[in-house]
Write a protein that holds these residues in place. Sequence first.
Motif, mmCIF file in Angstrom:
data_model
loop_
_atom_site.group_PDB
_atom_site.id
_atom_site.type_symbol
_atom_site.label_atom_id
_atom_site.label_comp_id
_atom_site.label_asym_id
_atom_site.label_seq_id
_atom_site.Cartn_x
_atom_site.Cartn_y
_atom_site.Cartn_z
ATOM 1 N N ASN A 84 2.421 -0.600 -7.256
ATOM 2 C CA ASN A 84 1.783 -1.705 -7.985
ATOM 3 C C ASN A 84 2.769 -2.543 -8.784
ATOM 4 O OD1 ASN A 84 -0.733 -0.932 -7.042
ATOM 5 N ND2 ASN A 84 -1.100 0.458 -8.754
ATOM 6 N N LYS B 289 -6.699 0.233 -1.651
ATOM 7 C CA LYS B 289 -6.389 1.019 -2.842
ATOM 8 C C LYS B 289 -6.649 2.517 -2.695
ATOM 9 C CE LYS B 289 -6.982 -2.761 -6.150
ATOM 10 N NZ LYS B 289 -7.656 -3.227 -7.384
ATOM 11 N N SER B 290 -7.383 2.898 -1.678
ATOM 12 C CA SER B 290 -7.680 4.310 -1.466
ATOM 13 C C SER B 290 -6.401 5.088 -1.165
ATOM 14 C CB SER B 290 -8.655 4.456 -0.297
ATOM 15 O OG SER B 290 -8.846 5.802 0.049
ATOM 16 N N ARG B 291 -6.321 6.314 -1.650
ATOM 17 C CA ARG B 291 -5.182 7.171 -1.305
ATOM 18 C C ARG B 291 -5.161 7.402 0.209
ATOM 19 N NH1 ARG B 291 -2.641 9.973 -5.438
ATOM 20 N NH2 ARG B 291 -3.611 9.769 -7.491
#
Length: 356
Positions: free
Chosen positions: A125, A25-27
């Motif tokens: 998402n 989920k991290s950029r």
Amino acid sequence: MTATHSVSRTLAPQDILRLRSENPKSRERDFAQANGITEADYVAAHVGTTAIRLNVDIAAILNGAETLGEVMALTRNESVVHEKIGPYEKVSVGPHASIVLGKQIDLRIFPKAWAYGFAVEKTDNEGNIRRSLQFFNRAGDAVHKIHLRDNSDLAAYDALVAQLRSEEQSQTVETRPAKQTEPTDIATVDVDGFRERWTNLTDVHQFVMLLRDFAVSRKQAVELAGEEFAWELEAGTVESMMNTASETGQPIMVFVGNNGCIQIHTGPVKEIKMMGPWLNVMDPTFHMHLRTDHIHSVWAVRKPTKDGHVTSLEAYDAQGEMIAQFFGERHEGEAERTDWRELVEALPRLARSVAA
């Protein structure tokens, strides 16, 4: 404009992919920094799955971008992200610099800094596929990205990717840290000669030659100019200026860049929101995200031209690199807007004098 400073370590593509699966989920940029790699290393590791390596042919890239219709152009440095939505128009390609002069997307491109290119697909998402063209310098830092939007021409994008596709589809890139030039000892500069040259400027584009001839940085230049031409402002003046421009509706120019690209917004700014340290502009065709906690100093700067002096507001980081530069809307051969000049001159000056 601000140069980014990447630190790369040796991390095999499979290790990058494994670490990514553990932290999905991290950029991308944040993930790369957290793992001691560059963003180009991260994207290259996905070649063969969600990324395709491209040849960095500036003429083909920019001319091809014109066929894509509406896209989002993104240029950033360590402290600010600048996004413009619209078509690429009025492309002019040169050996040392190329230009895009569209109403929405306005770029100055320096091809020597562009080292790596990729076509990237990712699923958001909601399950939608997001496509982009991403370009990086030799240090592995992003210089420019082109993001497709829902109404972009997908067939034109596929054709452009096919045209640019490299025979080399390696999952690694050879990055090296950006060269750090030793700053000139400001005490050795001929201040009187420097100020005389500044006084005799007739075009803002002559400023680059002034810096080169005296071997000084932009930050050193404003420190040397004297209060007739440059004065330091209090902290918070960028936010204050943006809010005033929003309230009055006056059109401004916002320059953000790195060593490979400068991107410019020209027009009003409306929706200004602070979120923590981030100053955000969220207008229909212009988005900006600026880390105000990275701003170490802000200067008001005057440069003489044949049409009268031109005033800029310039934000610098703690290393003396320019984060962003602001002007009133102006076209070649026109005098500066009075409302912009009055806005900048009304901003509170730093109490102590710091000019040489």
